[in-house]
Design an enzyme around this catalytic site. Sequence first.
Site, PDB file in Angstrom:
ATOM      1  N   CYS A 215      33.631 -14.274 -30.481  1.00  0.00           N
ATOM      2  CA  CYS A 215      32.732 -13.722 -29.456  1.00  0.00           C
ATOM      3  C   CYS A 215      31.295 -14.197 -29.643  1.00  0.00           C
ATOM      4  O   CYS A 215      30.438 -13.889 -28.819  1.00  0.00           O
ATOM      5  CB  CYS A 215      32.812 -12.208 -29.423  1.00  0.00           C
TER       6      CYS A 215
ATOM      7  N   CYS B  40      30.429 -13.779 -35.406  1.00  0.00           N
ATOM      8  CA  CYS B  40      31.867 -13.880 -35.129  1.00  0.00           C
ATOM      9  C   CYS B  40      32.231 -15.249 -34.554  1.00  0.00           C
ATOM     10  O   CYS B  40      31.549 -15.755 -33.663  1.00  0.00           O
ATOM     11  CB  CYS B  40      32.256 -12.769 -34.153  1.00  0.00           C
TER      12      CYS B  40
ATOM     13  N   ASP C  18      13.176 -18.751  25.748  1.00  0.00           N
ATOM     14  CA  ASP C  18      12.199 -19.808  25.472  1.00  0.00           C
ATOM     15  C   ASP C  18      10.866 -19.181  25.091  1.00  0.00           C
ATOM     16  O   ASP C  18      10.601 -18.023  25.374  1.00  0.00           O
ATOM     17  CB  ASP C  18      12.015 -20.687  26.711  1.00  0.00           C
TER      18      ASP C  18
ATOM     19  N   CYS D  64      36.658  -8.010 -32.359  1.00  0.00           N
ATOM     20  CA  CYS D  64      37.564  -9.064 -31.918  1.00  0.00           C
ATOM     21  C   CYS D  64      38.938  -8.879 -32.552  1.00  0.00           C
ATOM     22  O   CYS D  64      39.959  -9.178 -31.932  1.00  0.00           O
ATOM     23  CB  CYS D  64      36.989 -10.445 -32.219  1.00  0.00           C
TER      24      CYS D  64
ATOM     25  N   CYS E  13      34.947 -10.895 -35.852  1.00  0.00           N
ATOM     26  CA  CYS E  13      34.307  -9.604 -36.053  1.00  0.00           C
ATOM     27  C   CYS E  13      35.342  -8.495 -35.872  1.00  0.00           C
ATOM     28  O   CYS E  13      36.437  -8.724 -35.360  1.00  0.00           O
ATOM     29  CB  CYS E  13      33.147  -9.425 -35.080  1.00  0.00           C
TER      30      CYS E  13
HETATM   31 ZN   LIG Z   1      33.807 -11.000 -32.161  1.00  0.00          ZN
END
Ligand SMILES: [Zn+2]
Length: 544
Positions: free
Chosen positions: A126, A123, A359, A24, A21
Amino acid sequence: MLPLKEKDKPIVQKLLSAGCCARCVLRFCCVSVQAAYRQPQQETLKELKAFIADTENSKCQDSAGPDSRDENNKSHEAAVSDTPEDPPSKRAKLEPSVAAAQCEEEDAAAAVVRPKDDESPVCVVCLGILQELCGTIQAVKIAEAVKAESYEFDTLVLSVSLPAQLCVREHSCWLHVKKEVREKGLVFDKDDVIQVKEAFKWIMQGLVAKELGGVAVVTRSAFEVGVEFTHPQTDADCHFLATTCPDCFKPTKNKQSVFTRMAVVKALEKISDAKFLKHYPCPPTQPTSSCISQDIQCLHVSVFVAGRYNKFCRSLPQTPWVIDGERRMESSVEELIAAPILSAFRADGFNFSSSGREDVDVRTLGNGRPFAMELLNPHKARLNKVEMKKLQEIINKSSDKIRVRDLQIVTREAMSRMKEGEEEKTKTYTALVWTQKPIQREDIGFIDDIKDLTLDQKTPLRVLHRRALAVRQRVIHSMNARFLDPHHFYLGLKTQAGTYIKEFVHGDFGRTKPNLCQLLKTDTDILELDVESVDVDWPPAIPE
Ligand SMILES: [Zn+2]
Ligand SMILES: *[C@@H]1O[C@H](CO)[C@@H](O)[C@H](O)[C@H]1NC(C)=O
Ligand SMILES: *[C@@H]1O[C@H](CO)[C@@H](O)[C@H](O)[C@H]1NC(C)=O
Ligand SMILES: *[C@@H]1O[C@H](CO)[C@@H](O)[C@H](O)[C@H]1NC(C)=O
């Protein structure tokens, strides 16, 4: 305008063809200008296509200059919109490689996820995270989740959990462009590539802040909002690594899968390029669907509350008393104190600790016993003085059995003060003692003169089931006796913390030496015991 250089061109070309993409592509070109990621991805894609198509264009040549990494150059933006749309022939060339879609079924599935012409395919790196999973829709989803739990907070930190196979895909893509990077003399390394996580945050932080009415989304905060993505379709991407590095994938008790991100990163550091390429396609195959966004997880760091408690009841255990899965007493000190505090801080749970414990049949009087509580995932993290006093009042009124004072918020570090040097602290007690032989006032007078009496205490019979057998030395600093009647007197004691008082009085079949029976030369027993003070100067007193 995108801050790309002429040298980046072959990389952009190669990544787009591989099915990356637009965002990226920017990551792999090491673009660290955040605004470049924030602009709509379709616009970025258009610019990238124009950038690689337009080799001769002088306007684009300009953009290769060093100034081009400037974020907001309007004249450049104008230049881009002037660039004509790609001719259809070029568009075709830029379509992602369909190497993955070898069978027709996969092709058909792929078609489903791109209903519109201008919608990018998922993509390959990613898996959609920097595409449609990163934008206003996702920001609204995050904001809704936060609002639904009505947390009170000043800032929040966004945390992102990504499927581990993203690392494998990232590595494959890196190998895909590595040659170009080296040949073009681009001086960057795999570590310089902007991480998906980073880019996601750059885009989302501002959007989430806006949806939450301007709250600061920062890198460190007590309040964390977790976004998790999974992608079952490609989970198997990691599996080959288990054969190349078996040592990297050891089962751990609380993880569902051995393929954790950490383990995958480790395996990828060890594998040679050749071996990787033998086992995994380069570039990665085309997925048919995006990641699945899991439920948003909100978590506030613990808040610690401390105070002192009194216990006025001789049939109340400190913690829930359960034997063989059955409750023995209806309540406990811990629960009586915790319930109102939990609801005031709207916390999910708690962890109670105190300076020693009494106690079930022992009262704690005087200034009370210091205690502290860790409140887990509080939805409200602060209480002002008035609210704190109100909370104290609610606890006081909730039961006659207990009271609290000096209630306050403390730090995790301060909490450890309570446990520090616990052995050296002193405690004072009052015991109601029975004697077998009748006594007179004078018979017990000598007790007041005893100072710093050292006892050897074998682990009492009644706690042997949970404490190791040992002989412990404890000191009784002082005592005083108050005559009641010929078979009863009150014994006051000031002792080192950890002294077993009951055993000192009745002797525990000779396991505590010396003991009161020896001192009085008659059988003695303890009928009632009160803690008068726990001499720990923490937490600090709160003035009324
Ligand atoms: Zn991507
Ligand atoms: C915008 O880019 C042009 C062309 O590279 C340059 O001449 C101009 O100085 C830049 N303007 C700003 C504000 O950076
Ligand atoms: C409670 O405290 C103990 C000791 O500090 C810790 O080990 C434990 O994890 C805590 N429990 C929770 C639920 O946080
Ligand atoms: C709660 O009770 C304790 C012990 O009696 C007392 O010191 C404290 O002032 C009370 N607090 C409130 C707010 O009632």
